[in-house]
Design a protein around this motif. Structure first.
Motif: not given
Length: 650
Positions: A29-38
């Motif tokens: 599973x991938x956390x897209x919100x975290x990726x975008x924030x980073x």
């Protein structure tokens, strides 16, 4: 436990059946919100680093300009939005990202030494943008504002002054011929100029194709031995109207080939409206400003006719100017109004008559005493706004008329000498100036190009063109260049490198092409290395060296003499035609022997024939009798022997 074992066993059976391993494992599973924030935080850090480097360079420049610290301190008081640095700690949970993003500032970081005071400057928080440059003064002095006002006023004065727009700083001279340049034409794009003169020639000049030698690319005589009166390109620039001294106007294409020739009318018909064309010499002509197939001509037969390019067998309409007593008068010039709805003609009785283009019977405007009776009105032209008509008269005057009040002229300029029936005038592209040329006698001064203010009609400027008359003038609105035709066969183009566009500027920058030497045809050299020496060709040298060697030879480099035209000169007889009659005439003219007495002409060879026989006499030497010739008797003796009844009685 047993159920898990069964599930694992079932998964193994399925994987063996399906043919791939790893069946039944949990997907990542991938956390897209975290990726975008980073990703966002990384981009912000990079932009902050670049902005800090830029601010450091600006700070160094600011320290270098210490003399302007006062202005810098004033400029630093201008508010700008601050941008806060984010904390380097990043959390994998995306729950607090919205609140963090709301708390971040927008805009570049603050310059060093800047303190953001937000209490007093709360009202200026809406201003967004980078910091002001160091050399910008926040508070301007009254002297600076006055200087700027003065600069603006001078610039406006330059724009309003029409003299600043006259392009007369540079000029080029085009050599048309030795006789008067009586016609000028320039296509709407300004790429091609055409000149016509009293030498019957029409020459085409291409500004883009010419070099500094300024040579015409084509010269022709479209109307044989008739002087050219008027030349004008159509509104599309694809055809050229040629009006000469004959009764038939011609239309040529851009390359000089004939497209149409107007029909000649029947000169034995009294009513000129019933003829299909002009019956006498043409005086002027022009194209319709809106309809590209229609043009206008006027003639000495007392008519003004409109023509359609597609129907050359008959005119389109006829306008007949009349004098005050109803008699026929000769129109010397004609033109269309700018919108093409009116047709104006200047006549020899001094009148200017204007018709509605669609109503050819009665005039719409009429001025009886526009110019002196008996003088040729040489030009009529409308202003660009269409309300003013300018007329150049043969009585040495230039007048402007308001066609809405056509009884008396608006302004009159006198003392403008005119010797030619085609001396014209034109308006400047901004409609503020009126230009015309003056004529001079040979050796009495210089012909001038005179500029008048349209409003006050004061002479504001003049250009001395040449020591001959100025006949034609043309001010092109797109090029902002002035073309002038003179009485000594020259066409001058005045331009300004800054204010003018294209035109003459294209050809003056090109270097003159070197003339190529005529290359001689050399025989092909065949290399035969195994041939016998007696059959082997000598090795050829380079063609260039051979040409240089031939150039030094006076026999090989002698240019053949051109054929003599006209009377013979320099010991050479003029060439005659190739017909038998011309050959006989030439031999008769060259034969100077006197054959007045044919008997003596024959017997003068008798002594030589008897002493030195060559042809017939030797064959009959023994049998030929000796010829006996009758003795010459005088006419008086013969007259005495005549009987009395034959003698003439006195």
């Amino acid at each position: 436990m047993e159920q898990k074992d069964d599930n694992s066993k079932d998964d193994g059976d399925i994987s063996s059946v399906m043919g791939f391993s790893g069946f039944g494992k949990k997907a990542r599973t991938f956390d897209f919100q975290a990726i975008f924030e980073q990703t966002r935080r990384t981009a912000i850090e990079r932009s902050q680093r670049a902005l800090e480097e830029r601010q450091l360079e600006e700070h160094e420049k600011e320290q270098a300009g210490s003399s302007q610290t006062a202005r810098v301190s004033d400029a630093s008081k201008r508010p700008s939005l601050s941008r806060k640095k984010e904390s380097s700690s990043s959390s994998s949970d995306g729950s607090g990202s919205d609140s963090d993003s709301d708390g971040e500032g927008v805009g570049p970081p603050l310059p060093p030494g800047f303190s953001a005071q937000r209490g007093e400057e709360e009202e200026d928080e809406g201003m967004v943008g980078p910091p002001l440059p160091p050399d910008y003064g926040g508070s301007r002095t009254a002297d600076d504002e006055e200087d700027d006002d003065n600069d603006g006023d001078t610039q406006e004065e330059d724009d309003d002054n029409p003299l600043k727009k006259i392009p007369d700083t540079h000029e080029i001279t085009l050599q048309h011929g030795s006789k008067t340049v009586s016609a000028l034409g320039l296509d709407p794009s300004g790429a091609r100029l055409v000149t016509g003169g009293y030498d019957y020639d029409v020459k085409f000049w291409d500004f883009a194709g010419m070099d500094a030698a300024l040579q015409a690319f084509r010269s022709l005589q479209p109307c044989e031995c008739h002087q050219i009166k008027s030349l004008q390109y159509s509104i599309t620039g694809d055809v050229l109207l040629v009006v000469a001294g004959n009764a038939q106007a011609k239309v040529l294409d851009r390359d000089g080939f004939q497209v149409m020739e107007c029909v000649k009318g029947d000169q034995y018909i009294v009513d000129m409206a019933n003829t299909k064309g002009h019956t006498a010499m043409l005086n002027s002509g022009c194209w319709h400003p809106k309809i590209k197939e229609e043009f206008l001509t006027c003639s000495n037969d007392g008519t003004v006719r409109t023509w359609d390019l597609n129907s050359e067998k008959k005119h389109k309409a006829v306008f007949k100017p009349r004098s005050q007593t109803g008699k026929r008068v000769t129109p010397t010039c004609c033109t269309y109004s700018r919108d093409g709805k009116l047709i104006a003609a200047g006549c020899q009785d001094g009148t200017i008559q204007i018709w509605d283009r669609n109503l050819s019977v009665h005039t719409k405007f009429h001025c009886r005493q526009a110019h002196t009776m008996g003088s040729d009105t040489s030009c009529l032209t409308f202003s660009y706004d269409g309300t003013t008509l300018a007329s150049r008269g043969g009585d040495d005057t230039l007048k402007t008329w308001d066609i809405r009040n056509f009884k008396k002229p608006l302004n009159v300029a006198t003392g403008l000498t005119s010797f030619f029936p085609m001396t014209d005038c034109c308006f400047s592209p901004d409609d503020k100036l009126l230009v015309t040329g003056t004529s001079v006698r040979k050796g009495d001064g210089n012909g001038k190009l005179v500029f008048f203010d349209r409003g006050t009609f004061q002479k504001v400027y003049e250009i001395e063109v040449t020591n001959s008359s100025v006949v034609r003038c043309l001010w092109h609105p797109k090029l902002n260049q002035i073309m002038v035709g003179t009485g000594d066969g020259l066409a001058r183009v005045y331009y300004d490198p800054v204010k003018s566009q294209r035109g003459a500027k294209l050809c003056v920058v090109k270097s003159q092409r070197k003339q190529k030497q005529a290359e001689t045809l050399t025989q092909d050299y065949i290399i035969t290395p195994h041939a016998l020496p007696m059959f082997r060709e000598a090795r050829q040298r380079s063609t260039r060296k051979q040409l240089e060697k031939d150039r030094l030879d006076p026999m090989k480099s002698h240019k053949p003499e051109p054929p003599v035209s006209g009377p013979g000169r320099g010991g050479r007889v003029a060439a005659h035609g190739g017909t038998l009659s011309s050959y006989i005439v030439k031999n008769i003219a060259l034969d100077k022997t006197d054959d007045s007495n044919p008997r003596e002409a024959i017997l003068r060879h008798a002594k030589e024939a008897s002493e030195n026989p060559y042809w017939v006499a030797p064959a009959y030497k023994q049998t030929q009798p000796e010829p006996v010739f009758a003795e010459e008797e005088s006419e008086d003796e013969e007259a005495d022997k005549e009987p009395e009844w034959k003698k003439r009685k006195i």
